[in-house]
Design a protein around this motif. Structure first.
Motif, PDB file in Angstrom:
ATOM      1  N   LEU A  34      34.058  -6.026  51.886  1.00 33.73           N
ATOM      2  CA  LEU A  34      34.704  -5.364  52.904  1.00 33.73           C
ATOM      3  C   LEU A  34      34.678  -3.848  52.817  1.00 33.73           C
ATOM      4  O   LEU A  34      34.792  -3.448  51.595  1.00 33.73           O
ATOM      5  CB  LEU A  34      36.383  -5.568  52.544  1.00 33.73           C
ATOM      6  N   TRP A  35      34.306  -3.241  53.774  1.00 36.43           N
ATOM      7  CA  TRP A  35      33.768  -1.673  53.653  1.00 36.43           C
ATOM      8  C   TRP A  35      35.130  -0.832  54.331  1.00 36.43           C
ATOM      9  O   TRP A  35      35.626  -1.027  55.200  1.00 36.43           O
ATOM     10  CB  TRP A  35      32.503  -1.478  54.545  1.00 36.43           C
ATOM     11  N   LEU A  36      35.524   0.098  53.657  1.00 34.12           N
ATOM     12  CA  LEU A  36      36.345   1.036  53.958  1.00 34.12           C
ATOM     13  C   LEU A  36      35.981   2.581  54.054  1.00 34.12           C
ATOM     14  O   LEU A  36      35.301   3.001  53.132  1.00 34.12           O
ATOM     15  CB  LEU A  36      37.439   0.874  53.064  1.00 34.12           C
ATOM     16  N   ARG A  37      36.075   3.063  55.107  1.00 36.18           N
ATOM     17  CA  ARG A  37      35.781   4.722  55.170  1.00 36.18           C
ATOM     18  C   ARG A  37      37.150   5.369  54.985  1.00 36.18           C
ATOM     19  O   ARG A  37      38.239   4.977  55.513  1.00 36.18           O
ATOM     20  CB  ARG A  37      35.287   4.955  56.713  1.00 36.18           C
ATOM     21  N   ILE A  38      37.132   6.024  53.899  1.00 37.70           N
ATOM     22  CA  ILE A  38      38.527   6.440  53.355  1.00 37.70           C
ATOM     23  C   ILE A  38      38.350   8.180  53.372  1.00 37.70           C
ATOM     24  O   ILE A  38      37.321   8.833  53.506  1.00 37.70           O
ATOM     25  CB  ILE A  38      38.694   6.308  51.942  1.00 37.70           C
ATOM     26  N   LEU A  58      41.031   1.268  43.980  1.00 37.02           N
ATOM     27  CA  LEU A  58      40.738  -0.087  44.912  1.00 37.02           C
ATOM     28  C   LEU A  58      40.406  -1.365  44.304  1.00 37.02           C
ATOM     29  O   LEU A  58      40.808  -2.338  44.802  1.00 37.02           O
ATOM     30  CB  LEU A  58      39.494   0.418  46.065  1.00 37.02           C
ATOM     31  N   TRP A 113      32.650   6.412  52.555  1.00 41.23           N
ATOM     32  CA  TRP A 113      32.745   4.801  52.548  1.00 41.23           C
ATOM     33  C   TRP A 113      32.623   4.186  51.269  1.00 41.23           C
ATOM     34  O   TRP A 113      32.058   4.521  50.124  1.00 41.23           O
ATOM     35  CB  TRP A 113      31.477   4.251  53.318  1.00 41.23           C
ATOM     36  N   SER A 166      32.962   0.097  49.350  1.00 38.34           N
ATOM     37  CA  SER A 166      33.000  -1.593  49.669  1.00 38.34           C
ATOM     38  C   SER A 166      33.493  -2.198  48.324  1.00 38.34           C
ATOM     39  O   SER A 166      33.600  -1.955  47.309  1.00 38.34           O
ATOM     40  CB  SER A 166      31.697  -1.967  49.810  1.00 38.34           C
ATOM     41  N   ALA A 225      46.154  -0.775  52.950  1.00 31.66           N
ATOM     42  CA  ALA A 225      45.974   0.510  53.311  1.00 31.66           C
ATOM     43  C   ALA A 225      47.159   1.261  53.018  1.00 31.66           C
ATOM     44  O   ALA A 225      47.033   2.362  52.659  1.00 31.66           O
ATOM     45  CB  ALA A 225      45.775   0.537  54.857  1.00 31.66           C
ATOM     46  N   VAL A 245      42.893   5.120  54.749  1.00 34.98           N
ATOM     47  CA  VAL A 245      41.632   4.440  55.273  1.00 34.98           C
ATOM     48  C   VAL A 245      41.604   4.848  56.702  1.00 34.98           C
ATOM     49  O   VAL A 245      42.750   4.732  57.465  1.00 34.98           O
ATOM     50  CB  VAL A 245      42.121   2.788  55.098  1.00 34.98           C
ATOM     51  N   GLU A 287      38.510   3.570  58.674  1.00 37.38           N
ATOM     52  CA  GLU A 287      37.989   2.502  59.434  1.00 37.38           C
ATOM     53  C   GLU A 287      37.747   1.562  58.503  1.00 37.38           C
ATOM     54  O   GLU A 287      37.681   1.817  57.029  1.00 37.38           O
ATOM     55  CB  GLU A 287      36.737   3.026  59.863  1.00 37.38           C
ATOM     56  N   GLN A 288      37.588   0.221  58.824  1.00 36.50           N
ATOM     57  CA  GLN A 288      37.246  -0.880  57.930  1.00 36.50           C
ATOM     58  C   GLN A 288      36.655  -1.804  58.665  1.00 36.50           C
ATOM     59  O   GLN A 288      36.946  -2.325  59.687  1.00 36.50           O
ATOM     60  CB  GLN A 288      38.705  -1.395  57.047  1.00 36.50           C
TER      61      GLN A 288
END
Length: 360
Positions: free
Chosen positions: A47-51, A65, A91, A93, A106, A116, A118-119
């Protein structure tokens, strides 16, 4: 070795030393947005998260995380390490094979100051150093901004580029990381004493800055010397210049190609060319560092002596002594190298001392 030398600034020769100013009176004054040149594929076990995070390091966000997903921090990936006293976007992951993230992930991150944005899923872990650029938006306040030469400084940097120094945060407060590196290399580097290679990177960064400082002082950091290894702008493609000619010098003047400096390694051997004699002389000036790096087995590499500002912009603030500058830099380049040409003694005391350590 105590403290750090003050390496020469490019603009001092023509405009003199800049006046004082501040650039990090609050985290909102220092914004960084990490830019990838690809997107997650939308499926896979990671799971990729743009934070967006405020006032905390990348490693702190990684640990939070991992805790919330009940996994080891080792399965959390990141590309670059960002400053602590800042508002930064990047980003991360996390490997979650066969299961979803917690429903309230989130919301839980938001309570910790991590938003968060995007994911998406992706088949692979986010690896270090894969981002292409960092976009900086920096608010400067103080005497330097009011000086008549401030715009001239900014325009010269936009036009001609900046000496690509490693920032002082690489070396720790008062150069303590460098002192630790010298002590370790003097007794013989071992991975168990430097598992992330931070001290090796610190020593190589110092030697690079020493070489770059010498070439800035002599006025040839932007021009090509006999035997220079050259890097193409926007890539890491390298080629050697036996003898500079008019065409190559014109390309260098247009920032299409850049001379490079050595990141010291065990496989370095110099010939009698002008550029490589300068690099070989580092061993005479810093024998403990160069011999220790050779003994460690680390391979040599190259770094451009100059970095160009991409999409630079300047906006005046509401006060006469306030300005906002923005620009993008390739990974591994330091915004503090830009600021040191614009203002005297930028405040890096609160900067994450590990920032950028994996982006060499």
């Amino acid at each position: 070795m105590t403290g750090l030398p003050v390496w020469p600034r490019y603009l001092d020769a023509t405009l003199g030393a800049p006046s004082p100013a501040s650039f990090r009176l609050s985290p909102e004054d220092f914004r960084v947005d990490e830019q990838l040149d690809f997107k997650p594929e939308g499926q896979g076990e990671h799971l990729w998260l743009r934070i967006e995070k405020r006032n905390q390091t990348t490693l702190e966000a990684v640990r939070q995380l991992a805790r919330l997903c009940n996994v080891s921090p080792k399965v959390v990936g990141y590309s670059g390490m960002k400053d602590r006293v800042a508002v930064t976007r990047q980003w991360l992951s996390v490997q979650l094979p066969g299961r979803d993230a917690p429903d309230d992930l989130a919301a839980q991150l938001a309570t910790l100051g991590i938003t968060v944005l995007e994911q998406a899923r992706h088949p692979r872990k986010l690896k270090r150093g894969v981002h292409r650029t960092n976009r900086f938006i920096l608010r400067l306040q103080g005497e330097a901004v009011e000086q008549h030469d401030f715009h001239a400084r900014w325009e010269m940097l936009c036009r001609e580029g900046v000496p690509n120094y490693f920032g002082p945060q690489r070396f720790g407060a008062n150069g303590r990381n460098l002192q630790r590196a010298e002590a370790l290399l003097a007794r013989g580097w071992r991975k168990r004493d430097d598992r992330q290679g931070m001290l090796l990177s610190c020593a190589r960064s110092f030697l690079f800055n020493e070489l770059l400082g010498q070439r800035v002082a002599s006025g040839d950091w932007q021009t090509l010397l006999e035997g220079d290894t050259v890097m193409l702008e926007g890539t890491h493609s390298l080629f050697r210049v036996e003898q500079p000619d008019a065409t190559l010098n014109e390309r260098a003047a247009k920032c299409d190609i850049h001379p490079t400096g050595l990141l010291w390694g065990a496989d370095f051997s110099a010939d009698h060319s002008v550029a490589q004699r300068l690099e070989a002389a580092l061993a005479e000036r810093h024998p403990v560092l160069t011999a220790g790096l050779a003994q460690s087995g680390v391979k040599s590499a190259r770094r451009a002596l100059r970095v160009c500002l991409d999409a630079p912009a300047l906006e005046r603030g509401q006060r006469n002594d306030e300005v906002v500058v923005s620009f993008s830099l390739p990974r591994g380049a330091f915004a503090t190298a830009v600021l040191s040409e614009l203002i005297t003694q930028p405040d890096v005391a609160n900067t994450d001392t590990l920032a950028g350590i994996n982006n060499i």
